[in-house]
Design a protein around this motif. Structure first.
Motif, mmCIF file in Angstrom:
data_model
loop_
_atom_site.group_PDB
_atom_site.id
_atom_site.type_symbol
_atom_site.label_atom_id
_atom_site.label_comp_id
_atom_site.label_asym_id
_atom_site.label_seq_id
_atom_site.Cartn_x
_atom_site.Cartn_y
_atom_site.Cartn_z
ATOM 1 N N GLU A 109 0.841 -1.197 0.000
ATOM 2 C CA GLU A 109 0.000 0.000 0.000
ATOM 3 C C GLU A 109 0.881 1.253 0.000
ATOM 4 O O GLU A 109 1.613 1.495 0.965
ATOM 5 C CB GLU A 109 -0.904 0.004 1.228
ATOM 6 N N GLU A 111 0.397 4.437 0.546
ATOM 7 C CA GLU A 111 0.279 5.377 1.676
ATOM 8 C C GLU A 111 0.940 4.818 2.927
ATOM 9 O O GLU A 111 1.575 5.545 3.690
ATOM 10 C CB GLU A 111 -1.189 5.720 1.945
ATOM 11 N N LYS A 112 0.799 3.532 3.151
ATOM 12 C CA LYS A 112 1.445 2.897 4.301
ATOM 13 C C LYS A 112 2.960 2.931 4.129
ATOM 14 O O LYS A 112 3.704 3.172 5.085
ATOM 15 C CB LYS A 112 0.947 1.467 4.455
ATOM 16 N N ARG A 114 4.653 5.224 2.526
ATOM 17 C CA ARG A 114 5.082 6.594 2.814
ATOM 18 C C ARG A 114 5.183 6.827 4.322
ATOM 19 O O ARG A 114 6.112 7.471 4.795
ATOM 20 C CB ARG A 114 4.103 7.600 2.196
ATOM 21 N N CYS A 132 9.212 7.431 -3.320
ATOM 22 C CA CYS A 132 8.170 6.773 -4.123
ATOM 23 C C CYS A 132 8.240 7.169 -5.591
ATOM 24 O O CYS A 132 8.059 6.321 -6.474
ATOM 25 C CB CYS A 132 6.799 7.103 -3.548
ATOM 26 N N TYR A 145 2.978 7.227 -9.615
ATOM 27 C CA TYR A 145 3.187 8.052 -8.431
ATOM 28 C C TYR A 145 3.591 9.466 -8.857
ATOM 29 O O TYR A 145 4.609 9.651 -9.525
ATOM 30 C CB TYR A 145 4.264 7.490 -7.493
ATOM 31 N N ASP A 147 3.702 13.425 -6.920
ATOM 32 C CA ASP A 147 3.460 14.127 -5.660
ATOM 33 C C ASP A 147 2.369 15.181 -5.834
ATOM 34 O O ASP A 147 1.852 15.387 -6.929
ATOM 35 C CB ASP A 147 4.750 14.704 -5.070
ATOM 36 N N GLU A 148 2.024 15.862 -4.730
ATOM 37 C CA GLU A 148 0.899 16.796 -4.724
ATOM 38 C C GLU A 148 1.080 17.953 -5.701
ATOM 39 O O GLU A 148 0.096 18.527 -6.187
ATOM 40 C CB GLU A 148 0.697 17.385 -3.315
#
Length: 200
Positions: A109, A111-112, A114, A132, A145, A147-148
């Motif tokens: 996962e 998010e996990k 990260r 990532c 992936y 990023d924001e």
């Protein structure tokens, strides 16, 4: 356009030593310092033989500071040398020196993953994103992936601004390169934007 991993002289593979070198680069990129200095510092640490968590943990703090200094990685050299030593100890203790176990612990996962990365000394949310972004080149489970910052930069360049939309712009093997180009575009304006358009 070259990714940060390529600039650091790392041939990324899903193997313990290259993944650890990516983790070191991630720590180096996690402070407010130019990317070129961070990648130079990664090359210096590698040249000093600090390519595995065991070698890093066994090195002296002074040796790590010296390697960082040769790359002009200043202001953060002492704290980063400490973080690298502590991080190597964590990787040895928790993952027996093999960051592929980090992926297993995260159950695949992102998010996990990260979150687990942020348990490594010196790595925060930005650093976890760097890891990532680069690791997706050898870990398909992380793809795509971005990023924001990537969606906003992509929209400004008239590119799709969702991860799925961006993933359709390049072959899977080039997703890390596109993600890096978007980050650089946001940091460097028109020159970075031109790189993104070439990558896409």
């Amino acid at each position: 356009m070259r990714t940060d991993v390529e600039e650091a002289g790392i041939t990324l593979r899903d193997e313990p030593a290259p993944l650890y070198r990516l983790l070191v680069l991630t720590v180096l990129c996690s402070v407010r310092i130019r990317a070129g200095i961070a990648t130079a510092a990664a090359r210096e640490l590698s040249a000093a033989g600090l390519r595995t968590p065991r070698a890093m943990a066994d090195s002296s703090w002074r040796a790590r500071v010296g390697a960082l200094g040769r790359a002009h990685y200043v202001r953060y050299d002492e704290s980063t040398a400490t973080a690298l030593g502590d991080g190597a100890a964590l990787v040895l203790d928790r993952y027996r020196g093999d960051l592929r176990r980090l992926r297993e612990r995260a159950s695949g996962e992102p998010e996990k993953l990260r979150g687990l990365l942020q348990e490594v000394p010196g790595i925060g949310p930005v650093g976890a994103g760097v890891f990532c972004r680069e690791a997706q080149a050898v870990r398909p489970g992380l793809r795509p992936y971005f990023d924001e910052r990537a969606p906003a930069e992509a929209a400004a360049l008239a590119l799709p601004h969702t991860p799925a939309g961006l993933a359709r712009q390049v072959p899977p093997k080039d997703l890390a390169r596109l993600a890096a180009a978007l980050v650089r575009a946001g940091l460097s304006g028109k020159e970075g934007a031109a790189e993104v358009l070439r990558a896409a």
